[in-house]
Design a protein around this motif. Structure first.
Motif, PDB file in Angstrom:
ATOM      1  N   ALA A   4       0.868  -1.080  -0.007  1.00 47.29           N
ATOM      2  CA  ALA A   4       0.036   0.018   0.022  1.00 47.29           C
ATOM      3  C   ALA A   4       0.989   1.142  -0.021  1.00 47.29           C
ATOM      4  O   ALA A   4       0.247   2.126  -0.526  1.00 47.29           O
ATOM      5  CB  ALA A   4      -0.958  -0.043   1.279  1.00 47.29           C
ATOM      6  N   VAL A   5       2.010   1.335   0.714  1.00 46.34           N
ATOM      7  CA  VAL A   5       2.790   2.239   0.774  1.00 46.34           C
ATOM      8  C   VAL A   5       4.272   2.380  -0.056  1.00 46.34           C
ATOM      9  O   VAL A   5       4.733   3.375  -0.170  1.00 46.34           O
ATOM     10  CB  VAL A   5       3.271   2.479   2.292  1.00 46.34           C
ATOM     11  CG1 VAL A   5       1.939   3.077   3.043  1.00 46.34           C
ATOM     12  CG2 VAL A   5       4.153   1.559   2.862  1.00 46.34           C
ATOM     13  N   LEU A 191      -8.250  -6.408  17.937  1.00 48.76           N
ATOM     14  CA  LEU A 191      -8.972  -5.096  17.533  1.00 48.76           C
ATOM     15  C   LEU A 191      -7.893  -3.990  16.758  1.00 48.76           C
ATOM     16  O   LEU A 191      -8.387  -3.215  15.815  1.00 48.76           O
ATOM     17  CB  LEU A 191      -9.523  -4.226  18.836  1.00 48.76           C
ATOM     18  CG  LEU A 191     -11.035  -4.895  19.240  1.00 48.76           C
ATOM     19  CD1 LEU A 191     -11.280  -3.932  20.350  1.00 48.76           C
ATOM     20  CD2 LEU A 191     -12.130  -4.824  18.093  1.00 48.76           C
ATOM     21  N   LEU A 192      -6.997  -3.815  17.259  1.00 45.10           N
ATOM     22  CA  LEU A 192      -5.922  -3.084  16.654  1.00 45.10           C
ATOM     23  C   LEU A 192      -5.168  -3.491  15.406  1.00 45.10           C
ATOM     24  O   LEU A 192      -5.238  -2.555  14.494  1.00 45.10           O
ATOM     25  CB  LEU A 192      -4.890  -2.885  17.758  1.00 45.10           C
ATOM     26  CG  LEU A 192      -5.194  -1.837  19.106  1.00 45.10           C
ATOM     27  CD1 LEU A 192      -3.703  -2.085  20.056  1.00 45.10           C
ATOM     28  CD2 LEU A 192      -5.176  -0.583  18.498  1.00 45.10           C
ATOM     29  N   TYR A 193      -5.074  -4.685  15.211  1.00 51.01           N
ATOM     30  CA  TYR A 193      -4.788  -5.278  13.934  1.00 51.01           C
ATOM     31  C   TYR A 193      -5.842  -4.986  13.120  1.00 51.01           C
ATOM     32  O   TYR A 193      -5.503  -4.640  11.672  1.00 51.01           O
ATOM     33  CB  TYR A 193      -4.314  -6.646  14.030  1.00 51.01           C
ATOM     34  CG  TYR A 193      -3.069  -7.166  14.626  1.00 51.01           C
ATOM     35  CD1 TYR A 193      -1.914  -6.295  14.419  1.00 51.01           C
ATOM     36  CD2 TYR A 193      -2.808  -8.365  15.266  1.00 51.01           C
ATOM     37  CE1 TYR A 193      -0.809  -6.572  15.078  1.00 51.01           C
ATOM     38  CE2 TYR A 193      -1.802  -8.517  15.689  1.00 51.01           C
ATOM     39  CZ  TYR A 193      -0.783  -7.661  15.651  1.00 51.01           C
ATOM     40  OH  TYR A 193       0.500  -8.170  16.149  1.00 51.01           O
ATOM     41  N   ALA A 194      -7.065  -5.070  13.300  1.00 49.97           N
ATOM     42  CA  ALA A 194      -8.289  -4.837  12.353  1.00 49.97           C
ATOM     43  C   ALA A 194      -8.561  -3.536  12.048  1.00 49.97           C
ATOM     44  O   ALA A 194      -8.466  -3.097  10.603  1.00 49.97           O
ATOM     45  CB  ALA A 194      -9.506  -5.659  12.954  1.00 49.97           C
ATOM     46  N   ALA A 195      -8.217  -2.686  12.961  1.00 48.04           N
ATOM     47  CA  ALA A 195      -8.299  -1.335  12.605  1.00 48.04           C
ATOM     48  C   ALA A 195      -7.105  -0.890  11.739  1.00 48.04           C
ATOM     49  O   ALA A 195      -7.426  -0.085  10.781  1.00 48.04           O
ATOM     50  CB  ALA A 195      -8.279  -0.446  13.943  1.00 48.04           C
ATOM     51  N   ARG A 200      -5.520   0.593   6.189  1.00 50.70           N
ATOM     52  CA  ARG A 200      -4.870   0.420   4.919  1.00 50.70           C
ATOM     53  C   ARG A 200      -5.723   0.359   3.731  1.00 50.70           C
ATOM     54  O   ARG A 200      -5.348   0.791   2.690  1.00 50.70           O
ATOM     55  CB  ARG A 200      -3.932  -0.949   5.247  1.00 50.70           C
ATOM     56  CG  ARG A 200      -3.361  -1.383   3.977  1.00 50.70           C
ATOM     57  CD  ARG A 200      -3.088  -2.733   3.822  1.00 50.70           C
ATOM     58  NE  ARG A 200      -4.364  -3.689   4.174  1.00 50.70           N
ATOM     59  CZ  ARG A 200      -5.232  -3.993   3.120  1.00 50.70           C
ATOM     60  NH1 ARG A 200      -5.145  -3.557   1.872  1.00 50.70           N
ATOM     61  NH2 ARG A 200      -6.360  -4.624   3.419  1.00 50.70           N
ATOM     62  N   ARG A 201      -6.860  -0.420   4.026  1.00 49.04           N
ATOM     63  CA  ARG A 201      -7.901  -0.520   2.876  1.00 49.04           C
ATOM     64  C   ARG A 201      -8.348   0.893   2.569  1.00 49.04           C
ATOM     65  O   ARG A 201      -8.583   1.233   1.419  1.00 49.04           O
ATOM     66  CB  ARG A 201      -8.840  -1.690   3.261  1.00 49.04           C
ATOM     67  CG  ARG A 201      -9.988  -1.749   2.343  1.00 49.04           C
ATOM     68  CD  ARG A 201     -10.870  -2.713   2.607  1.00 49.04           C
ATOM     69  NE  ARG A 201     -11.880  -2.991   1.579  1.00 49.04           N
ATOM     70  CZ  ARG A 201     -12.487  -4.062   1.083  1.00 49.04           C
ATOM     71  NH1 ARG A 201     -12.303  -5.143   1.951  1.00 49.04           N
ATOM     72  NH2 ARG A 201     -13.190  -4.157   0.446  1.00 49.04           N
ATOM     73  N   GLU A 205      -8.037   2.580  -1.250  1.00 48.59           N
ATOM     74  CA  GLU A 205      -9.170   2.823  -1.771  1.00 48.59           C
ATOM     75  C   GLU A 205      -9.669   4.066  -1.957  1.00 48.59           C
ATOM     76  O   GLU A 205     -10.139   4.726  -3.186  1.00 48.59           O
ATOM     77  CB  GLU A 205     -10.517   1.850  -1.406  1.00 48.59           C
ATOM     78  CG  GLU A 205     -10.066   0.520  -1.472  1.00 48.59           C
ATOM     79  CD  GLU A 205     -11.450  -0.556  -1.200  1.00 48.59           C
ATOM     80  OE1 GLU A 205     -12.238   0.041  -0.561  1.00 48.59           O
ATOM     81  OE2 GLU A 205     -11.010  -1.872  -1.544  1.00 48.59           O
ATOM     82  N   HIS A 206      -9.512   4.749  -1.131  1.00 46.10           N
ATOM     83  CA  HIS A 206     -10.001   6.313  -0.950  1.00 46.10           C
ATOM     84  C   HIS A 206      -9.175   7.319  -0.528  1.00 46.10           C
ATOM     85  O   HIS A 206      -9.528   8.620  -0.357  1.00 46.10           O
ATOM     86  CB  HIS A 206     -11.315   6.368  -0.223  1.00 46.10           C
ATOM     87  CG  HIS A 206     -12.398   5.205  -0.054  1.00 46.10           C
ATOM     88  ND1 HIS A 206     -12.923   5.212  -1.517  1.00 46.10           N
ATOM     89  CD2 HIS A 206     -12.636   4.225   0.407  1.00 46.10           C
ATOM     90  CE1 HIS A 206     -13.764   4.307  -1.408  1.00 46.10           C
ATOM     91  NE2 HIS A 206     -13.504   3.509  -0.236  1.00 46.10           N
ATOM     92  N   GLY A 207      -7.915   7.050  -0.232  1.00 50.26           N
ATOM     93  CA  GLY A 207      -6.977   7.950   0.394  1.00 50.26           C
ATOM     94  C   GLY A 207      -6.961   9.263  -0.444  1.00 50.26           C
ATOM     95  O   GLY A 207      -6.939  10.303   0.119  1.00 50.26           O
TER      96      GLY A 207
END
Ligand SMILES: Cc1ncc(COP(=O)(O)O)c(C=O)c1O
Length: 290
Positions: A4-5, A191-195, A200-201, A205-207
């Motif tokens: 992504a980066v 929860l933190l990993y999911a966030a 990232r997503r 997609e919208h950054g």
């Protein structure tokens, strides 16, 4: 996240950049070894020095005596420190500052790489930089070796979500991973990993569109605040140039109210951030405005 980066390797921390930056330091130097450190470092860096026994060689930031704030140290200051301490194992610089001002990272990376030493960038305030071309160049594009980012600051992660990136061959990924493993919890929060993954997503997609909007909002906010009597919005003319910063993040809006004859502390009553003396600060991206 690395895709992504555009980094070669990416690691996650559920203990904030406080853990990430310590992991990076331990991957570069050990007890009694020297590390060049910009003196405007966060306390996480200082506690990393205390815990590791790494010997800091402090590099003085560029001080603006009129506004009473520090910009990151110059490449020349790192060059001079390496000349005096050629046995230093690498360098650490904090950029952007919490004021959004940025160092000339490409030049600092060159200073390090001429000596085969790695550059760690504490980019806690710059997690968003890779996602829009009108934002300052992020550390990996400038040639840094390790870059630490807090997603909960300028991204939309939960508190404690941090990501750090690695490129080049001066630090082995296994070494960096093992230092993170040494410090990290054995029960990281899902929860933190999911966030982190959700952010990232969202960025992929919208950054671009989200930061288009944020940049336009920041520009309009700057103009409107500057139109209020007694309020001066700091911009490139104030922060960038010789002896000051190389660039600035326009999403950090610093309002100087010195001419109102009051203090930032008074103006900030009711505001979460009361650490600035003559400035009030707003951010238009990521975490809640202060
Ligand atoms: C420059 C800098 N580095 C590191 C940290 C530590 O980050 P975290 O709060 O994610 O542990 C902070 C936190 O404010 C910071 O400002």
């Amino acid at each position: 996240m690395a895709d992504a980066v555009g980094a070669e390797h990416t690691f996650f921390s559920t203990c904030g950049s406080s853990l990430s930056v310590k992991s990076a330091m331990l991957a570069v130097a050990g007890p009694h070894e020297k590390l060049l450190v910009g003196r405007d470092a966060h306390k996480a860096v200082v506690s990393g020095l205390i815990l590791s026994g790494i010997r800091p060689i402090w590099v003085t930031p560029q001080w603006d005596p009129d506004r009473h704030l520090a910009h990151p140290p110059s490449a020349e200051a790192f060059e001079a420190a390496f000349a005096e301490h050629p046995d230093a194992k690498g360098a650490l610089v904090t950029t952007p500052t919490p004021y959004g001002t940025c160092s000339d990272l490409a030049a600092i990376a060159q200073v390090c790489h001429r000596r085969g030493r790695p550059l760690i960038v504490d980019e806690a305030w710059g997690a968003h930089l890779p996602f829009h071309p009108d934002l300052p160049t992020w550390a990996m594009d400038a040639g840094a070796d390790v870059c630490v980012t807090s997603v909960h600051k300028m991204g939309s992660g939960l508190e404690q979500g941090s990501v750090f990136h690695l490129q080049g061959d001066l630090i082995e990924p296994e070494v960096l991973k093992s230092r993170e493993d040494l410090l990290g919890t054995t029960s990281p929060s899902v929860l933190l990993y999911a966030a982190l993954d959700g952010w990232r997503r969202q960025m992929v997609e919208h950054g671009r569109a989200l930061y288009d909007d944020a940049l336009a909002l920041a520009a309009s906010l700057r103009t409107r605040i500057a139109g209020i009597d007694g309020m001066h919005v700091h911009g490139r003319d104030d922060f960038c140039g010789p002896g000051r910063a190389a660039d600035m993040d326009p999403l950090q809006i610093i309002v100087d109210i010195t001419s109102l004859g009051t203090t930032g502390y008074r103006a900030a009553t009711g505001c979460a951030n009361t650490t600035r003396s003559t400035c009030i600060c707003a951010t238009t991206a990521g975490s809640a405005p202060s």
